[in-house]
Design a protein around this motif. Structure first.
Motif, PDB file in Angstrom:
ATOM      1  N   VAL A 240      31.520 -50.175  47.006  1.00  0.00           N
ATOM      2  CA  VAL A 240      30.119 -49.491  46.828  1.00  0.00           C
ATOM      3  C   VAL A 240      30.579 -48.046  46.404  1.00  0.00           C
ATOM      4  N   GLU A 241      31.435 -47.438  46.986  1.00  0.00           N
ATOM      5  CA  GLU A 241      31.648 -46.035  46.634  1.00  0.00           C
ATOM      6  C   GLU A 241      32.160 -45.712  45.437  1.00  0.00           C
ATOM      7  N   GLY A 242      33.316 -46.822  44.904  1.00  0.00           N
ATOM      8  CA  GLY A 242      33.985 -46.825  43.634  1.00  0.00           C
ATOM      9  C   GLY A 242      32.811 -46.863  42.476  1.00  0.00           C
ATOM     10  N   PHE A 243      31.832 -47.763  42.794  1.00  0.00           N
ATOM     11  CA  PHE A 243      30.592 -48.113  41.865  1.00  0.00           C
ATOM     12  C   PHE A 243      29.760 -47.036  41.813  1.00  0.00           C
ATOM     13  N   GLU A 244      29.579 -46.301  42.868  1.00  0.00           N
ATOM     14  CA  GLU A 244      28.655 -45.060  42.713  1.00  0.00           C
ATOM     15  C   GLU A 244      29.255 -43.939  41.805  1.00  0.00           C
ATOM     16  N   THR A 245      30.693 -43.993  42.045  1.00  0.00           N
ATOM     17  CA  THR A 245      31.498 -42.887  41.318  1.00  0.00           C
ATOM     18  C   THR A 245      31.377 -43.358  39.679  1.00  0.00           C
ATOM     19  N   LEU A 246      31.574 -44.510  39.310  1.00  0.00           N
ATOM     20  CA  LEU A 246      31.716 -44.941  37.861  1.00  0.00           C
ATOM     21  C   LEU A 246      30.330 -45.151  37.251  1.00  0.00           C
ATOM     22  N   VAL A 247      29.176 -45.393  38.173  1.00  0.00           N
ATOM     23  CA  VAL A 247      28.033 -45.408  37.291  1.00  0.00           C
ATOM     24  C   VAL A 247      26.907 -44.501  37.795  1.00  0.00           C
ATOM     25  N   ILE A 248      26.715 -44.223  39.015  1.00  0.00           N
ATOM     26  CA  ILE A 248      25.483 -43.534  39.730  1.00  0.00           C
ATOM     27  C   ILE A 248      25.713 -42.172  39.208  1.00  0.00           C
ATOM     28  N   ASP A 249      26.956 -41.700  39.489  1.00  0.00           N
ATOM     29  CA  ASP A 249      27.029 -40.085  39.437  1.00  0.00           C
ATOM     30  C   ASP A 249      26.921 -39.782  38.016  1.00  0.00           C
ATOM     31  N   GLU A 250      27.380 -40.470  37.132  1.00  0.00           N
ATOM     32  CA  GLU A 250      27.099 -40.124  35.459  1.00  0.00           C
ATOM     33  C   GLU A 250      25.668 -40.342  35.417  1.00  0.00           C
ATOM     34  N   MET A 251      24.993 -41.372  35.587  1.00  0.00           N
ATOM     35  CA  MET A 251      23.734 -41.450  35.372  1.00  0.00           C
ATOM     36  C   MET A 251      22.751 -40.190  35.990  1.00  0.00           C
ATOM     37  N   GLN A 252      23.110 -39.672  36.948  1.00  0.00           N
ATOM     38  CA  GLN A 252      22.347 -38.763  37.889  1.00  0.00           C
ATOM     39  C   GLN A 252      22.623 -37.583  37.090  1.00  0.00           C
ATOM     40  N   ALA A 253      23.869 -37.460  36.812  1.00  0.00           N
ATOM     41  CA  ALA A 253      24.181 -35.977  36.117  1.00  0.00           C
ATOM     42  C   ALA A 253      23.510 -35.695  34.695  1.00  0.00           C
ATOM     43  N   GLU A 254      23.323 -37.106  33.967  1.00  0.00           N
ATOM     44  CA  GLU A 254      23.126 -36.737  32.442  1.00  0.00           C
ATOM     45  C   GLU A 254      21.625 -37.314  32.099  1.00  0.00           C
ATOM     46  N   TRP A 255      21.291 -38.069  32.959  1.00  0.00           N
ATOM     47  CA  TRP A 255      19.891 -39.045  32.598  1.00  0.00           C
ATOM     48  C   TRP A 255      18.795 -38.340  32.753  1.00  0.00           C
ATOM     49  N   GLY A 256      18.552 -37.330  33.555  1.00  0.00           N
ATOM     50  CA  GLY A 256      17.383 -36.583  33.764  1.00  0.00           C
ATOM     51  C   GLY A 256      16.187 -37.656  34.148  1.00  0.00           C
ATOM     52  N   GLN A 257      15.196 -37.383  33.288  1.00  0.00           N
ATOM     53  CA  GLN A 257      13.955 -37.816  33.400  1.00  0.00           C
ATOM     54  C   GLN A 257      14.127 -39.499  33.843  1.00  0.00           C
ATOM     55  N   LEU A 258      14.988 -39.991  32.926  1.00  0.00           N
ATOM     56  CA  LEU A 258      15.109 -41.457  32.665  1.00  0.00           C
ATOM     57  C   LEU A 258      15.655 -41.836  34.013  1.00  0.00           C
ATOM     58  N   TYR A 259      16.551 -41.134  34.500  1.00  0.00           N
ATOM     59  CA  TYR A 259      17.182 -41.603  36.005  1.00  0.00           C
ATOM     60  C   TYR A 259      16.257 -41.408  36.953  1.00  0.00           C
ATOM     61  N   ASP A 260      15.178 -40.413  36.920  1.00  0.00           N
ATOM     62  CA  ASP A 260      14.131 -40.368  37.964  1.00  0.00           C
ATOM     63  C   ASP A 260      13.132 -41.588  37.891  1.00  0.00           C
ATOM     64  N   VAL A 261      12.798 -41.975  36.708  1.00  0.00           N
ATOM     65  CA  VAL A 261      11.828 -42.962  36.323  1.00  0.00           C
ATOM     66  C   VAL A 261      12.411 -44.277  36.664  1.00  0.00           C
ATOM     67  N   LEU A 262      13.638 -44.789  36.140  1.00  0.00           N
ATOM     68  CA  LEU A 262      14.020 -45.796  36.258  1.00  0.00           C
ATOM     69  C   LEU A 262      14.751 -46.235  37.549  1.00  0.00           C
ATOM     70  N   LEU A 263      15.075 -45.063  38.335  1.00  0.00           N
ATOM     71  CA  LEU A 263      15.791 -45.559  39.624  1.00  0.00           C
ATOM     72  C   LEU A 263      15.198 -44.849  40.799  1.00  0.00           C
ATOM     73  N   VAL A 264      15.024 -43.500  40.913  1.00  0.00           N
ATOM     74  CA  VAL A 264      14.293 -43.003  42.282  1.00  0.00           C
ATOM     75  C   VAL A 264      12.942 -43.360  42.346  1.00  0.00           C
ATOM     76  N   GLN A 265      12.062 -43.307  41.367  1.00  0.00           N
ATOM     77  CA  GLN A 265      10.853 -43.502  41.643  1.00  0.00           C
ATOM     78  C   GLN A 265      10.508 -45.146  41.855  1.00  0.00           C
ATOM     79  N   ARG A 266      11.331 -45.969  41.493  1.00  0.00           N
ATOM     80  CA  ARG A 266      11.294 -47.469  41.706  1.00  0.00           C
ATOM     81  C   ARG A 266      11.835 -47.741  43.398  1.00  0.00           C
ATOM     82  N   ASN A 267      13.020 -46.903  43.542  1.00  0.00           N
ATOM     83  CA  ASN A 267      13.614 -47.055  44.942  1.00  0.00           C
ATOM     84  C   ASN A 267      12.572 -46.854  46.105  1.00  0.00           C
ATOM     85  N   ALA A 268      11.940 -45.487  45.797  1.00  0.00           N
ATOM     86  CA  ALA A 268      11.055 -45.224  46.469  1.00  0.00           C
ATOM     87  C   ALA A 268       9.707 -46.358  46.993  1.00  0.00           C
TER      88      ALA A 268
END
Length: 313
Positions: A240-268
């Motif tokens: 999970v840690e390696g997956f986070e580094t490869l996929v999630i960190d980049e999405m969080q840094a560069e996706w902005g509103q799309l990251y919030d809509v497709l990940l954060v809001q849905r997870n909540a």
């Protein structure tokens, strides 16, 4: 640019569709006709993909991260996973009918078309139009048809097509396999969201964000396989840690509103639903894209912030 940064850059859109929203599978099939074929899957030796459990006195809820499209020979079923599935009285997916083309087509017509608006080509550069023409030819969608599509729909099609082109098959995806097993066993299959909700996540984005999504999809078109293979290897090993580094960190840094809509809001929202499930009783198995179960904004992190104990199995 290091190899890890390069594959993160060119493959992030394809990875997002493979591990995040299940929407692309159904819409790609509806618009273009993704290839499908059945391949038997053997159980993989432990450790396998990560699984968590949330429980109280009379409830057990399993959380399992999925990849929506996989190469047919990928092994991911473990004895622990099979035991949890056998114990569950309900299977919950992001949407219960992601591959329902009859349900997808009216949604495409309602939310995916831009009839009477500016043609898509007028919003892109000459280079981007050339990339789109090449991708459309490979998908089998006439370039003229994309002119009346919303940018999000074209971006979604291109992203999933890149995954399929790299040898990843919707019919071999984890969600598809789990649903087939549940149907065979007579286990009810329910959805955390509806197909229309998933379409609206994209449709409601500002046009500029949709265009950003499309442009990144086109940039990733040629070189998605390297990222996907690396991502799936981490997922299948339960790293999970390696997956986070490869996929999630980049999405969080560069996706902005799309990251919030497709990940954060849905997870909540899903954390809310899981809390409500705990008020009942019985055993539930929840399978969602692996990107939702990694990182500081994961479903587990949100549950733990609310005082709910989540244990890695």
């Amino acid at each position: 640019m290091t190899i890890i940064n390069r594959i993160k850059h060119v493959g992030s859109l394809a990875a997002r569709l493979a591990t995040g929203t299940a929407l692309g599978v159904g819409l790609f099939a509806a618009v273009a006709g993704a290839p499908t074929f059945a391949v038997a899957q053997e159980a993989a030796p432990s450790p396998g993909p990560a699984m968590w459990v949330v429980s109280d006195a009379d409830s057990t809820i399993y959380l399992f991260g999925t990849v929506h499209l996989l190469k047919p020979d990928t092994q991911w079923r473990t004895p622990e996973l099979e035991a949890a599935l056998a114990e569950a009285t309900e299977l919950w997916l992001e949407v219960p009918n992601a591959d329902d083309q009859a349900a997808a087509m009216p949604l495409i017509q309602q939310y995916g078309l831009n009839m009477g608006g500016a043609p898509l080509s007028s919003l892109l550069t000459d280079e981007e139009n050339a990339q789109l023409a090449a991708a459309s030819a490979a998908i089998g969608v006439p370039i003229e048809a994309t002119e009346v599509m919303q940018p999000w729909l074209v971006g979604l099609q291109v992203s999933v097509a890149a995954v399929v082109r790299a040898g990843y098959d919707p019919a071999s995806g984890v969600d598809t396999r789990l649903k087939a097993s549940a149907d065979e066993a007579g286990t009810p299959v329910r959805g955390l969201e509806t197909l229309e909700q998933q379409v609206r996540f994209f449709h409601d984005l500002p046009q500029e964000v949709q265009l950003q999504f499309l442009r990144q999809s086109l940039a990733a078109w040629e070189e998605a396989e390297e990222m996907l293979d690396a991502m799936v290897a981490l997922w299948a090993a339960g790293d999970v840690e390696g997956f986070e580094t490869l996929v999630i960190d980049e999405m969080q840094a560069e996706w902005g509103q799309l990251y919030d809509v497709l990940l954060v809001q849905r997870n909540a929202d899903w954390a809310n639903q899981i809390e409500a499930m705990l008020e009942g009783s019985g055993t539930i198995f929840i399978a969602v894209g692996a990107a939702h179960l990694a990182g500081d904004d994961s479903v587990q992190a949100m549950l733990e912030d609310r005082g709910v104990t989540v244990t890695r199995r």
